[in-house]
Scaffold this active site. Structure first.
Site, short mmCIF file in Angstrom:
data_model
loop_
_atom_site.label_atom_id
_atom_site.label_comp_id
_atom_site.label_asym_id
_atom_site.label_seq_id
_atom_site.Cartn_x
_atom_site.Cartn_y
_atom_site.Cartn_z
N SER A 268 4.15 -2.55 -3.03
CA SER A 268 3.74 -3.59 -3.96
C SER A 268 3.02 -4.76 -3.30
CB SER A 268 4.97 -4.13 -4.69
OG SER A 268 5.87 -4.73 -3.77
N SER B 162 7.18 -1.32 0.36
CA SER B 162 6.08 -2.18 -0.08
C SER B 162 5.31 -2.92 0.99
CB SER B 162 6.59 -3.20 -1.10
OG SER B 162 6.69 -2.56 -2.33
N LYS C 116 2.89 -13.32 0.17
CA LYS C 116 3.03 -12.64 -1.12
C LYS C 116 3.56 -13.61 -2.16
CE LYS C 116 5.19 -8.28 -2.75
NZ LYS C 116 6.04 -7.15 -2.31
N1 GLN Z 1 7.67 1.59 -4.75
C1 GLN Z 1 9.01 1.11 -4.66
C2 GLN Z 1 9.46 0.57 -6.00
O1 GLN Z 1 8.67 0.48 -6.88
C3 GLN Z 1 9.15 0.09 -3.59
C4 GLN Z 1 8.68 -1.27 -3.96
C5 GLN Z 1 8.96 -2.30 -2.91
O2 GLN Z 1 9.19 -1.97 -1.74
N2 GLN Z 1 9.00 -3.54 -3.33
O3 GLN Z 1 10.58 0.26 -6.18
#
Ligand code: GLN
Length: 472
Positions: A149, A173, A74
């Protein structure tokens, strides 16, 4: 789809070479460009690393199962000398001066990093649509998001460009995009994997973890990246173990907790049926299902979005247009330099989070929101501890329904936040969780999330592997 295991066997037998695998991976990345899964492709670097791997093998000095295997990471993890953007305009020109520990460990095991994957900006989101470089497409249904994400890493694996990848998980994510694209994604226990070199979103929740097409491959990656790191003093001092040691153990005699709050209203009936069907199969294999209760779980999303945004507002203060990254050309005064660089450099979702986080940390509201959210976090952790007194592992959906339709982040951000309902509580409590495909709904894969006791990834992956077998 390929597995690390197969590729590694082909390398060992001489049927293929690391250079051939890297070339194949790079060609597939080029051929699937329309999915927008990668921000940077490391052609030259990958081929050079692959050649080194082949040389080692020829000399009888292979580093093991990951030596010569292409891996995607990532784009919020630093890799020295390469662009690391976190999918933000503010870091569009940022070249990392050092390498994240997790990537360093992968490379020390011989893995070949082929590219940096697309994601929600600064890992804020559940749809992989907020990237400065455009949204990631779900290869299974382009009208739906790939989850976020770490959507780029999930799609990199699901579309076959690599057998495995790394993502980061602050509130789901890794697990959510794994569920949305039909692959396996593991969030390790907080402290299992070093966060050094991971661009921080919310430091008390962030954790790096693997994606793979099999549970075994996730275990292999976790074996490589885990461990204490002097650069991250939240890493655990526990001795390394083989997380794949119990993959064939089955579920006979296991007690599976089924939280009543998780299988109530709000869960798509077809997804629910797929999960319940799998749980029945496990019962037939000799597992016992036991209803448990997580009474404070209804407050998880609210408490998560207070804590995560509070930490984000603090972590992101370093992007000021002075030290690194984007600098506005319009500014004439120092304050304008900060304000304009940040307003022009951060996207809408990130700005929303910074505003919210600054608000809940402000003198007037700190007690009412931030302190309260931390108390709720404790109560949720206590709920899990209590449930784990009588069960070995907890079953849960990963997502409340099918992957969201594209564009919802824009039209209904609250609905997107609420889709995190099943995943955020693990980050609040530091628990490990893995999403495994367990069936289908509406023609798309359904992810079953297994929640484990702290640092019990070996047992967690054992149950996940049993799921994988029964889903076949
Ligand atoms: N959807 C969650 C957020 O927007 C988790 C994102 C993540 O795990 N990086 O904070």
């Amino acid at each position: 789809m390929e597995t690390i295991k197969n590729l590694s066997a082909k390398l060992a037998s001489g049927e293929t070479s690391a250079v051939a695998l890297a070339q194949d991976s790079l060609a597939k990345i080029e051929a699937t460009k329309n999915l927008n899964a990668y921000i940077s492709v490391l052609n030259e670097r990958a081929l050079a690393k692959a050649a080194e791997s082949d040389k080692r093998r020829a000399e009888g000095k292979s580093l093991g199962v990951l030596d010569g295997i292409p891996v995607a990471v990532k784009d919020n993890m630093c890799l020295e000398g390469t662009r690391t953007t976190a999918a933000s305009k503010i870091l569009d020109n940022f070249v990392a001066p050092y390498t994240a520990t997790a990537i360093e460990k992968l490379e020390a095991a011989g893995a070949v990093i082929v590219g940096k994957t697309n994601m929600d900006e600064f890992a804020m989101g559940s749809s992989s649509e907020t990237s400065y470089y455009g949204p990631v497409k779900n290869p299974l249904d382009e009208t739906r998001v790939p989850g976020g994400s770490s959507g780029g890493s999930a799609v990199a694996v699901a579309s076959g460009t690599v057998a495995c990848a790394l993502g980061s998980d602050t509130g789901g994510s890794i697990r959510q995009p794994a569920a949305c694209t039909g692959v396996v994604g593991l969030k390790p226990t907080y402290g299992r994997v070093s966060r050094y070199g991971l661009l921080a979103y919310a430091s008390s929740l962030d954790q790096i973890g693997p994606f793979g097409t099999t549970v075994a491959d996730c275990a292999t990656l976790l074996n490589a990246i885990c461990g204490i790191d002097p650069h991250d003093n939240t890493t655990s001092t526990r001795e390394p173990e083989d997380f794949g040691a119990k993959l064939d153990a089955g579920v006979k005699g296991k007690v599976i907790g089924v939280p009543k709050e998780y299988f109530a209203d709000g869960l798509d009936p077809e997804c629910k049926a797929a999960i319940e069907n799998m749980l029945k199969k496990m019962e037939a294999e000799g597992a016992t299902l036991k209803e448990v209760s997580l009474p404070h779980i209804g407050f998880a999303v609210s408490s998560y979005y207070i804590i995560a945004t509070a930490e984000a507002s603090s972590n992101l203060s370093r992007y000021d247009g002075v030290r690194y990254g984007y600098r506005s050309k319009e500014a004439r005064k120092l304050f304008d330099l900060y304000a304009k660089s940040r307003s022009e450099g951060f996207g809408k979702e990130v700005q929303r989070r910074i505003l919210l986080g600054s608000y809940v940390l402000s003198a007037g509201f700190y007690d009412a929101y931030y302190v309260q959210a931390q108390k709720v976090r404790r109560l949720i952790t206590d709920d899990f501890n209590k449930a784990f007194e009588s069960v070995d592992v907890i079953a849960s959906p990963t997502m409340p329904g099918l992957p969201l339709k594209c564009g919802m982040n824009e039209s209904d951000p609250m609905a997107v936040y609420l889709s995190d309902i099943y995943t955020v509580s693990l980050n609040l409590s530091g628990l490990p969780g893995v999403s495994v495909p367990c069936g289908m709904a509406g023609g798309l894969p359904v992810g079953l999330q297994w929640i484990g006791k702290p640092f019990q990834e070996t047992d967690l992956l054992s149950v996940a592997a049993a799921t994988e077998k029964l889903a076949k």
